[in-house]
Scaffold this active site. Structure first.
Site, PDB file in Angstrom:
ATOM      1  N   LYS A  75     -19.741 -13.814   2.109  1.00 51.64           N
ATOM      2  CA  LYS A  75     -20.832 -12.943   2.573  1.00 51.64           C
ATOM      3  C   LYS A  75     -21.821 -12.576   1.472  1.00 51.64           C
ATOM      4  O   LYS A  75     -21.577 -11.685   0.667  1.00 51.64           O
ATOM      5  CB  LYS A  75     -20.237 -11.671   3.185  1.00 51.64           C
ATOM      6  CG  LYS A  75     -19.458 -11.960   4.451  1.00 51.64           C
ATOM      7  CD  LYS A  75     -18.828 -10.702   5.020  1.00 51.64           C
ATOM      8  CE  LYS A  75     -17.447 -10.971   5.565  1.00 51.64           C
ATOM      9  NZ  LYS A  75     -16.346 -10.637   4.659  1.00 51.64           N
ATOM     10  N   GLY A 105      -9.911  -7.887  -1.133  1.00 50.78           N
ATOM     11  CA  GLY A 105      -8.740  -8.368  -0.414  1.00 50.78           C
ATOM     12  C   GLY A 105      -8.377  -9.812  -0.681  1.00 50.78           C
ATOM     13  O   GLY A 105      -7.224 -10.113  -1.000  1.00 50.78           O
ATOM     14  N   GLY A 129     -14.117  -2.985  -0.961  1.00 49.46           N
ATOM     15  CA  GLY A 129     -15.450  -2.400  -0.783  1.00 49.46           C
ATOM     16  C   GLY A 129     -15.697  -1.270  -1.767  1.00 49.46           C
ATOM     17  O   GLY A 129     -16.770  -1.166  -2.364  1.00 49.46           O
ATOM     18  N   ARG A 176       0.839  -1.218   0.000  1.00 46.23           N
ATOM     19  CA  ARG A 176       0.000   0.000   0.000  1.00 46.23           C
ATOM     20  C   ARG A 176       0.868   1.260   0.000  1.00 46.23           C
ATOM     21  O   ARG A 176       0.479   2.270  -0.584  1.00 46.23           O
ATOM     22  CB  ARG A 176      -0.935   0.003   1.198  1.00 46.23           C
ATOM     23  CG  ARG A 176      -2.071  -0.972   0.991  1.00 46.23           C
ATOM     24  CD  ARG A 176      -3.225  -0.665   1.896  1.00 46.23           C
ATOM     25  NE  ARG A 176      -4.392  -1.402   1.475  1.00 46.23           N
ATOM     26  CZ  ARG A 176      -5.217  -2.039   2.300  1.00 46.23           C
ATOM     27  NH1 ARG A 176      -5.011  -2.010   3.582  1.00 46.23           N
ATOM     28  NH2 ARG A 176      -6.262  -2.680   1.828  1.00 46.23           N
TER      29      ARG A 176
HETATM   30  P1  AMP Z   1     -15.602 -12.501   1.515  1.00 45.79           P
HETATM   31  O1  AMP Z   1     -15.002 -11.588   2.555  1.00 45.79           O
HETATM   32  O2  AMP Z   1     -17.077 -12.505   1.505  1.00 45.79           O
HETATM   33  O3  AMP Z   1     -15.004 -12.266   0.131  1.00 45.79           O
HETATM   34  O4  AMP Z   1     -15.190 -13.979   1.955  1.00 45.79           O
HETATM   35  C1  AMP Z   1     -13.876 -14.440   1.910  1.00 45.79           C
HETATM   36  C2  AMP Z   1     -13.778 -15.676   2.775  1.00 45.79           C
HETATM   37  O5  AMP Z   1     -14.697 -16.643   2.303  1.00 45.79           O
HETATM   38  C3  AMP Z   1     -12.415 -16.348   2.752  1.00 45.79           C
HETATM   39  O6  AMP Z   1     -11.822 -16.223   4.000  1.00 45.79           O
HETATM   40  C4  AMP Z   1     -12.737 -17.802   2.427  1.00 45.79           C
HETATM   41  O7  AMP Z   1     -12.039 -18.723   3.236  1.00 45.79           O
HETATM   42  C5  AMP Z   1     -14.215 -17.890   2.716  1.00 45.79           C
HETATM   43  N1  AMP Z   1     -14.856 -18.982   1.964  1.00 45.79           N
HETATM   44  C6  AMP Z   1     -14.741 -19.246   0.648  1.00 45.79           C
HETATM   45  N2  AMP Z   1     -15.415 -20.345   0.333  1.00 45.79           N
HETATM   46  C7  AMP Z   1     -15.985 -20.818   1.458  1.00 45.79           C
HETATM   47  C8  AMP Z   1     -16.796 -21.940   1.765  1.00 45.79           C
HETATM   48  N3  AMP Z   1     -17.153 -22.812   0.812  1.00 45.79           N
HETATM   49  N4  AMP Z   1     -17.197 -22.109   3.045  1.00 45.79           N
HETATM   50  C9  AMP Z   1     -16.824 -21.216   3.993  1.00 45.79           C
HETATM   51  N5  AMP Z   1     -16.052 -20.138   3.777  1.00 45.79           N
HETATM   52  C10 AMP Z   1     -15.629 -19.932   2.516  1.00 45.79           C
END
Ligand code: AMP
Length: 395
Positions: free
Chosen positions: A199, A351, A374, A37
């Site tokens: 999420k 990220g 974001g 960064r």
């Molecule tokens: P996000 O912040 O929504 O982009 O989520 C990222 C996180 O989603 C990462 O830490 C991944 O380990 C988690 N992730 C990806 N696939 C899965 C899954 N099938 N089950 C649970 N967590 C997941």
């Protein structure tokens, strides 16, 4: 509307307030462990110094919630910047008040000062107008190059800009606007969005809005199971967002109306526990009750790579599985490789997808890696970014 850039400003001998994103990771000894960064802000910093600005750098670090804390001081960043720039960086332990003012008064053209963490002040995140005015009084010109916080209306990103006639963006924000702007207004077709992560709540609005522009959406990661559940599939113990099933349903309806394709996993890497030691297997279609899906399976990878290889524009946000664990990283890494080998304009934001691309050493083969997860999502959703809206328009 295009925004003024630093090249439109006459900075010689002027005090320039430059909002940067130096929110870098530190270890227990408070040493910077990843300086990307800091390096990302260098083109703007170097340009301003070379053109004789008296440079005042301001950033946040972590979430101090309006209170000073040693562990979130920017002092180590000043040391790191000093090494990278091979130049003395004055560090001001306060932002407002006589100490900061004296430090600024002592600057000559081409000198550089870094202020303490702006989020030590509760007024920053409240976008307090008096605080914004006080910050503005420290400088003659305002430049924002902190894309990662441009979606937040804070005093140092939005409030302050109101007190300058000519406020501009730095090179980093300018580059983000160029690439993300191309995706938002005039993407070459076929345009495909690859959306993963866990999420649903954060991404469903983006997917729904992207449907107006993209041909295909490839869904992976934990959120895929909420989508599959809505379609009546058994998802076993997989992560599920029960609260947003209705939003997923409306998204499917919109896709149908617009004749756009939402691609979902047809097979899964599953395990009984959320643990790299838990034995893995591959299942197609429904997931047994005692299992959870932790990565996309080989057939899904093949399907997704076909879409990726024929796309002309690709936006990727979010991993395809739990890529932090070696047993569940293949989907994410294969998709990263697919993007790196495609001839499309490839933009990676967020990220975790950026971390995955860097971990696979493929960063150099993407057209653009966004510095704001974001912020890039909100921009592509069509939402105005307050930190950019507040800057002066060009011409
Ligand atoms: P996000 O912040 O929504 O982009 O989520 C990222 C996180 O989603 C990462 O830490 C991944 O380990 C988690 N992730 C990806 N696939 C899965 C899954 N099938 N089950 C649970 N967590 C997941």
């Amino acid at each position: 509307m295009k925004k003024l850039t630093i090249e439109d400003l006459d900075v010689k001998g002027k005090r320039v307030f430059l909002r940067v994103d130096f929110n870098v990771p530190l270890d227990e000894d408070r040493l910077v462990t990843d300086d990307s960064r800091i390096k990302a802000a260098l083109p703007t910093i170097k340009y301003l110094l070379a053109n004789g600005a008296k440079l005042i750098l301001v950033s946040h670090l972590g979430r101090p919630k309006g209170k000073a804390s040693d562990s979130l001081s920017l002092r180590p960043v000043a040391e790191s910047l000093e090494e990278i720039l091979e130049k003395k960086i004055v560090f001001s332990p306060t932002v407002i008040g006589p100490v900061a003012q004296t430090a600024i008064d002592c600057l000559s053209a081409g000198d550089c000062l870094l202020m303490e963490n702006i989020r030590f002040f509760p007024e920053e995140e409240k976008n307090d107008s008096q605080f914004s005015k006080d910050l503005a009084s420290l400088a003659d010109l305002y430049v924002n190059d902190a894309f990662g916080t441009a979606h937040r209306a804070h005093a140092s990103t939005e409030g302050i800009a109101r007190y300058f006639d000519n406020s501009a963006c730095g090179y980093l924000i300018n580059k983000e606007l160029e690439f993300l702007g191309r995706l938002a207004s005039n993407p070459e077709q076929p345009y495909c969005a690859v959306i993963g992560g866990a999420k649903v709540k954060d991404k469903i609005g983006v997917i729904t809005n992207l449907l107006d522009r993209v041909e295909d959406v490839l869904i992976g990661g934990g959120m895929a199971y909420t989508f599959l559940k809505v379609l009546g599939k058994n998802v076993g113990k997989s992560i599920l967002d029960q609260e947003h099933l209705d939003l997923v349903e409306s998204m499917f309806e919109k896709a149908k109306k617009l004749n756009k394709t939402i691609h979902l996993p047809v097979d899964h890497v599953v395990a009984e526990e959320f643990d790299n030691q838990s034995p893995v297997s591959i299942v197609e279609d429904n997931i047994p009750d005692e299992m959870m899906g932790l990565d996309i399976g080989p057939k899904t990878i093949e399907n997704y790579l076909k879409v990726v290889s024929s796309a002309k524009t690709i936006f990727w946000n979010g991993p395809m599985g739990v890529f932090e664990m070696s047993n569940f990283q293949k989907g994410t890494f294969d998709i990263a490789k697919g993007l790196s080998e495609s001839n499309a304009v490839t933009v990676v934001g967020g990220g975790d997808s950026v971390a995955a691309v860097n971990k696979a050493n493929l960063g150099h083969s993407m057209s653009h890696i966004s510095t704001g997860g974001g912020a890039s999502l909100e921009f592509l959703e069509g939402k105005p970014l307050p930190g950019i809206e507040a800057l002066a328009d060009k011409g």
